[in-house]
Scaffold this motif. Structure first.
Motif, mmCIF file in Angstrom:
data_model
loop_
_atom_site.group_PDB
_atom_site.id
_atom_site.type_symbol
_atom_site.label_atom_id
_atom_site.label_comp_id
_atom_site.label_asym_id
_atom_site.label_seq_id
_atom_site.Cartn_x
_atom_site.Cartn_y
_atom_site.Cartn_z
ATOM 1 N N GLU B 30 28.038 -1.019 -35.210
ATOM 2 C CA GLU B 30 28.548 0.296 -34.837
ATOM 3 C C GLU B 30 30.016 0.241 -34.435
ATOM 4 O O GLU B 30 30.798 1.130 -34.715
ATOM 5 C CB GLU B 30 27.721 0.860 -33.675
ATOM 6 N N TYR B 31 30.404 -0.804 -33.731
ATOM 7 C CA TYR B 31 31.732 -0.878 -33.130
ATOM 8 C C TYR B 31 32.674 -1.685 -34.012
ATOM 9 O O TYR B 31 32.361 -2.810 -34.400
ATOM 10 C CB TYR B 31 31.629 -1.526 -31.750
ATOM 11 N N THR B 94 31.346 -5.487 -33.859
ATOM 12 C CA THR B 94 30.274 -5.975 -33.003
ATOM 13 C C THR B 94 29.169 -4.936 -32.951
ATOM 14 O O THR B 94 29.385 -3.758 -33.236
ATOM 15 C CB THR B 94 30.797 -6.304 -31.591
ATOM 16 N N GLY B 95 27.980 -5.361 -32.574
ATOM 17 C CA GLY B 95 26.840 -4.469 -32.516
ATOM 18 C C GLY B 95 26.818 -3.647 -31.236
ATOM 19 O O GLY B 95 27.712 -3.708 -30.413
ATOM 20 N N ILE B 96 25.746 -2.884 -31.049
ATOM 21 C CA ILE B 96 25.668 -1.929 -29.945
ATOM 22 C C ILE B 96 25.242 -2.566 -28.629
ATOM 23 O O ILE B 96 25.439 -1.989 -27.571
ATOM 24 C CB ILE B 96 24.705 -0.776 -30.282
ATOM 25 N N PHE B 97 24.693 -3.757 -28.674
ATOM 26 C CA PHE B 97 24.213 -4.370 -27.440
ATOM 27 C C PHE B 97 25.310 -5.190 -26.782
ATOM 28 O O PHE B 97 26.143 -5.782 -27.448
ATOM 29 C CB PHE B 97 22.991 -5.252 -27.716
ATOM 30 N N GLU B 98 25.287 -5.274 -25.455
ATOM 31 C CA GLU B 98 26.299 -6.032 -24.732
ATOM 32 C C GLU B 98 26.313 -7.494 -25.130
ATOM 33 O O GLU B 98 27.356 -8.140 -25.105
ATOM 34 C CB GLU B 98 26.066 -5.915 -23.217
ATOM 35 N N SER B 99 25.184 -8.009 -25.506
ATOM 36 C CA SER B 99 25.093 -9.425 -25.867
ATOM 37 C C SER B 99 25.610 -9.721 -27.265
ATOM 38 O O SER B 99 25.715 -10.880 -27.658
ATOM 39 C CB SER B 99 23.636 -9.886 -25.773
ATOM 40 N N ASN B 100 25.933 -8.681 -28.033
ATOM 41 C CA ASN B 100 26.364 -8.908 -29.414
ATOM 42 C C ASN B 100 27.727 -9.580 -29.474
ATOM 43 O O ASN B 100 28.666 -9.171 -28.800
ATOM 44 C CB ASN B 100 26.428 -7.593 -30.177
ATOM 45 N N GLU B 101 27.831 -10.597 -30.314
ATOM 46 C CA GLU B 101 29.088 -11.289 -30.530
ATOM 47 C C GLU B 101 30.028 -10.417 -31.358
ATOM 48 O O GLU B 101 29.604 -9.633 -32.202
ATOM 49 C CB GLU B 101 28.819 -12.599 -31.275
ATOM 50 N N GLN B 102 31.320 -10.553 -31.105
ATOM 51 C CA GLN B 102 32.321 -9.869 -31.912
ATOM 52 C C GLN B 102 32.793 -10.821 -33.008
ATOM 53 O O GLN B 102 33.152 -11.958 -32.730
ATOM 54 C CB GLN B 102 33.492 -9.402 -31.059
ATOM 55 N N PHE B 104 35.493 -11.507 -36.181
ATOM 56 C CA PHE B 104 36.804 -11.141 -36.686
ATOM 57 C C PHE B 104 36.907 -11.417 -38.185
ATOM 58 O O PHE B 104 36.293 -12.363 -38.696
ATOM 59 C CB PHE B 104 37.903 -11.934 -35.969
#
Lengths: 113, 113
Positions: B30-31, B94-102, B104
């Motif tokens: 999503e992000y 990165t995904g919607i969850f806080e634990s999702n890795e970003q 590049f």
């Protein structure tokens, strides 16, 4: 806004020695602190991260420590190897996640054989 | 999965020209965000998007435009290139969850003459 300072800008160590990179942040509300490794010609890649409810985290030869009172966090690499040579970036976020990161200026680590 | 892809890898522009840097991801994230990387300054956030149809400004948005018509694509437009926009540009997702890795992309090196 948040400001992240990173030291040193360059670091040379002998293979097998330890390397330590330090970062300080300005906003006490920051709650997520990732470290990225960037190899020449590539995008940054996450190597370890820590959240504000934890003081230390380890993953094999890599560890990160967080001191919320002093607002600083550090990356520790033990038993360094030539393939650890790269640019390392610290970052901080107010979102508790990798969204909207403020990055440090980077540290060029060179591991000498 | 290809991850995050960016095109072109290199671009040279003349002052005043316009161009679009392409970014796509196939992880259904999503992000998405755009950063620029300049020597000694780390990465700075230009624009970000929390989902299709939603964009917002980061730390250094002036001179750049973005849109997010699909989940997969997040192009960055330079409306009238200036020498100060000479930089390496990275797209990330990165995904919607806080634990999702970003993750590049590999970056686009832009030179404005």
């Amino acid at each position: 806004g948040e400001n992240v300072e990173q030291h040193p800008s360059t670091l040379s160590v002998q293979e097998g020695d330890s390397a330590v990179i330090k970062c300080t942040y300005s906003d006490s509300a920051s709650n997520y602190f990732p470290w990225y490794k960037q190899e020449l010609g590539k995008g940054p890649q996450l190597i370890i991260d820590i959240r504000s409810n934890v003081g230390e985290k380890k993953d094999q030869r890599i560890a990160v420590t967080l001191n919320k009172t002093a607002k600083h966090f550090s990356l520790h690499i033990t038993e360094t190897q030539p393939e650890d040579s790269a640019v390392y970036f610290c970052a901080a976020s107010l979102s508790g996640s990798a969204r909207q990161l403020t990055f440090g200026s980077g540290t060029q680590l060179t591991v000498l054989p | 999965n290809a991850g995050v892809t960016q095109t072109p890898k290199f671009q040279v522009l003349k002052t005043g020209q316009s161009m679009t840097l392409q970014c796509a991801q196939d992880m259904n994230h999503e992000y998405m965000s755009w950063y620029r990387q300049d020597p000694g300054m780390g990465l700075r956030l230009i624009h970000y998007s929390v989902g299709a149809g939603i964009t917002d400004q980061g730390e250094v948005p002036n001179g750049y435009n973005v849109s997010r018509s699909t989940t997969e694509d997040f192009p960055l437009r330079l409306l009238s290139a200036a020498p100060s926009q000479t930089s390496v540009y990275f797209c990330a997702s990165t995904g919607i969850f806080e634990s999702n890795e970003q993750f590049f992309g590999p970056g686009t090196r832009l030179t404005v003459l």
